[in-house]
Design a protein around this motif. Sequence first.
Motif, PDB file in Angstrom:
ATOM      1  N   ASN A  17       0.805  -1.222   0.000  1.00  0.00           N
ATOM      2  CA  ASN A  17       0.000   0.000   0.000  1.00  0.00           C
ATOM      3  C   ASN A  17       0.836   1.269   0.000  1.00  0.00           C
ATOM      4  N   GLY A  18       2.165   1.116  -0.136  1.00  0.00           N
ATOM      5  CA  GLY A  18       3.032   2.274  -0.226  1.00  0.00           C
ATOM      6  C   GLY A  18       3.236   3.019   1.083  1.00  0.00           C
ATOM      7  N   ARG A  19       2.907   2.403   2.203  1.00  0.00           N
ATOM      8  CA  ARG A  19       3.070   3.067   3.494  1.00  0.00           C
ATOM      9  C   ARG A  19       4.450   2.799   4.103  1.00  0.00           C
ATOM     10  N   ARG A  20       5.223   1.961   3.456  1.00  0.00           N
ATOM     11  CA  ARG A  20       6.570   1.681   3.942  1.00  0.00           C
ATOM     12  C   ARG A  20       7.505   1.565   2.744  1.00  0.00           C
ATOM     13  N   ALA A  21       8.678   2.201   2.854  1.00  0.00           N
ATOM     14  CA  ALA A  21       9.644   2.116   1.766  1.00  0.00           C
ATOM     15  C   ALA A  21      10.194   0.705   1.663  1.00  0.00           C
ATOM     16  N   ILE A  22      10.433   0.283   0.431  1.00  0.00           N
ATOM     17  CA  ILE A  22      10.966  -1.059   0.206  1.00  0.00           C
ATOM     18  C   ILE A  22      12.483  -0.987   0.120  1.00  0.00           C
ATOM     19  N   SER A  23      13.154  -1.955   0.698  1.00  0.00           N
ATOM     20  CA  SER A  23      14.612  -1.963   0.705  1.00  0.00           C
ATOM     21  C   SER A  23      15.138  -2.725  -0.511  1.00  0.00           C
ATOM     22  N   PRO A  24      16.387  -2.452  -0.916  1.00  0.00           N
ATOM     23  CA  PRO A  24      16.983  -3.217  -2.012  1.00  0.00           C
ATOM     24  C   PRO A  24      16.977  -4.723  -1.744  1.00  0.00           C
ATOM     25  N   ARG A  25      17.180  -5.104  -0.455  1.00  0.00           N
ATOM     26  CA  ARG A  25      17.157  -6.529  -0.103  1.00  0.00           C
ATOM     27  C   ARG A  25      15.775  -7.133  -0.365  1.00  0.00           C
ATOM     28  N   ASP A  26      14.711  -6.400   0.023  1.00  0.00           N
ATOM     29  CA  ASP A  26      13.352  -6.876  -0.242  1.00  0.00           C
ATOM     30  C   ASP A  26      13.133  -7.060  -1.744  1.00  0.00           C
ATOM     31  N   VAL A  27      13.632  -6.113  -2.526  1.00  0.00           N
ATOM     32  CA  VAL A  27      13.469  -6.189  -3.982  1.00  0.00           C
ATOM     33  C   VAL A  27      14.152  -7.430  -4.524  1.00  0.00           C
ATOM     34  N   ARG A  28      15.382  -7.686  -4.078  1.00  0.00           N
ATOM     35  CA  ARG A  28      16.126  -8.848  -4.563  1.00  0.00           C
ATOM     36  C   ARG A  28      15.392 -10.143  -4.232  1.00  0.00           C
ATOM     37  N   GLU A  29      14.859 -10.228  -3.025  1.00  0.00           N
ATOM     38  CA  GLU A  29      14.171 -11.452  -2.611  1.00  0.00           C
ATOM     39  C   GLU A  29      12.838 -11.619  -3.336  1.00  0.00           C
ATOM     40  N   LEU A  30      12.147 -10.503  -3.573  1.00  0.00           N
ATOM     41  CA  LEU A  30      10.888 -10.583  -4.322  1.00  0.00           C
ATOM     42  C   LEU A  30      11.142 -11.001  -5.765  1.00  0.00           C
ATOM     43  N   CYS A  31      12.242 -10.522  -6.339  1.00  0.00           N
ATOM     44  CA  CYS A  31      12.590 -10.939  -7.704  1.00  0.00           C
ATOM     45  C   CYS A  31      12.821 -12.444  -7.763  1.00  0.00           C
ATOM     46  N   ALA A  32      13.464 -12.975  -6.751  1.00  0.00           N
ATOM     47  CA  ALA A  32      13.701 -14.420  -6.710  1.00  0.00           C
ATOM     48  C   ALA A  32      12.381 -15.182  -6.603  1.00  0.00           C
ATOM     49  N   MET A  46      16.536  -2.502  -7.806  1.00  0.00           N
ATOM     50  CA  MET A  46      17.202  -2.254  -6.532  1.00  0.00           C
ATOM     51  C   MET A  46      17.660  -0.798  -6.424  1.00  0.00           C
ATOM     52  N   GLU A  47      18.112  -0.224  -7.527  1.00  0.00           N
ATOM     53  CA  GLU A  47      18.528   1.182  -7.523  1.00  0.00           C
ATOM     54  C   GLU A  47      17.324   2.092  -7.286  1.00  0.00           C
ATOM     55  N   MET A  48      16.174   1.730  -7.876  1.00  0.00           N
ATOM     56  CA  MET A  48      14.956   2.498  -7.645  1.00  0.00           C
ATOM     57  C   MET A  48      14.561   2.442  -6.175  1.00  0.00           C
ATOM     58  N   ALA A  49      14.757   1.285  -5.548  1.00  0.00           N
ATOM     59  CA  ALA A  49      14.452   1.150  -4.126  1.00  0.00           C
ATOM     60  C   ALA A  49      15.364   2.047  -3.295  1.00  0.00           C
ATOM     61  N   ARG A  50      16.635   2.121  -3.670  1.00  0.00           N
ATOM     62  CA  ARG A  50      17.566   2.995  -2.940  1.00  0.00           C
ATOM     63  C   ARG A  50      17.137   4.453  -3.078  1.00  0.00           C
ATOM     64  N   GLU A  51      16.773   4.842  -4.306  1.00  0.00           N
ATOM     65  CA  GLU A  51      16.375   6.230  -4.566  1.00  0.00           C
ATOM     66  C   GLU A  51      15.100   6.588  -3.812  1.00  0.00           C
ATOM     67  N   SER A  52      14.202   5.612  -3.649  1.00  0.00           N
ATOM     68  CA  SER A  52      12.914   5.899  -3.012  1.00  0.00           C
ATOM     69  C   SER A  52      13.072   6.319  -1.563  1.00  0.00           C
ATOM     70  N   GLY A  53      14.177   5.939  -0.954  1.00  0.00           N
ATOM     71  CA  GLY A  53      14.397   6.298   0.438  1.00  0.00           C
ATOM     72  C   GLY A  53      15.098   7.631   0.611  1.00  0.00           C
ATOM     73  N   ARG A  54      15.473   8.266  -0.478  1.00  0.00           N
ATOM     74  CA  ARG A  54      16.172   9.546  -0.401  1.00  0.00           C
ATOM     75  C   ARG A  54      15.203  10.693  -0.682  1.00  0.00           C
ATOM     76  N   PRO A  55      15.415  11.833  -0.051  1.00  0.00           N
ATOM     77  CA  PRO A  55      14.551  12.972  -0.356  1.00  0.00           C
ATOM     78  C   PRO A  55      14.769  13.439  -1.789  1.00  0.00           C
ATOM     79  N   GLY A  56      13.704  13.931  -2.427  1.00  0.00           N
ATOM     80  CA  GLY A  56      13.821  14.432  -3.794  1.00  0.00           C
ATOM     81  C   GLY A  56      14.744  15.631  -3.872  1.00  0.00           C
ATOM     82  N   TRP A  57      15.369  15.835  -5.026  1.00  0.00           N
ATOM     83  CA  TRP A  57      16.321  16.937  -5.166  1.00  0.00           C
ATOM     84  C   TRP A  57      15.671  18.286  -4.872  1.00  0.00           C
TER      85      TRP A  57
END
Length: 257
Positions: A17-32, A46-57
């Motif tokens: 539901n988009g209420r929690r940021a997804i981690s690169p590790r979660d992405v890797r495991e979901l891909c598997a 995984m890079e998109m997951a990293r970016e999602s946790g950073r504030p926008g420019w």
Amino acid sequence: MSERLMVSQPKISHLENGRRAISPRDVRELCAIYGVTDPRVIDSLMEMARESGRPGWWNHYHDLPNSVYIGLETDAASLYTYTPLVIPDLLQTPAYAAAVIEETIPLPTAEQAAARLKARLRRQHRIYTPVCPLRLWVVLDETALRRVVGSPDIMREQLEHLNTLGDEPLITVQVLPYTMGAHPGLSGQFSILMFAGNARAGVVYLERFTSDLYLEKASDVRGYGVLYDHLQAQALDPDHTRRFITDVIKSHIDTSF
């Protein structure tokens, strides 16, 4: 799913539901789990997951009144915009943009004007970057070409720049001349943002002086899409638009607009 990831069901619900940021590790495991094996796809996600946790420019610029819109624009795959009075932000030259900001914000401080100009020029990177470029359609009223912003020299530079942008493969510019008379865009400027991965999802953006309006209902997006189709049909095609802009420039060489 929670058992395979060895996490709680609430965490899965928050991720979905988009209420929690997804981690690169979660992405890797979901891909598997889902059988995604292409390393380029996995690395990209995984890079998109990293970016999602950073504030926008844009969060680095203070006092931006349209920061919500900038975030949407940054994520959008395509943008349809109608502007009756000025050249749209993404197509403005630095001098024209500075003049618009200085002349439309009541008593701006030097810091406010500088921050908004930097942010506006930073937004323009989307139409030039080879990575996920923005597909941009623009319909302009003739008024936007003839309204002198800043000075005659600034205006001429802006119009020449507008014609140059017509060579960009992902930018389409059309002009609605006065001779078209009344048209659906008389109700005011608007933009439609569409996003990759969901052809039906979109947001209509209506810019206002004190507070902006965002319409996300499918019926609203559809309605404005039909309105935009009519504007495009009534406007000059891109080739005629370029000649029209050239004629506007030539007609004012001696009259200084």
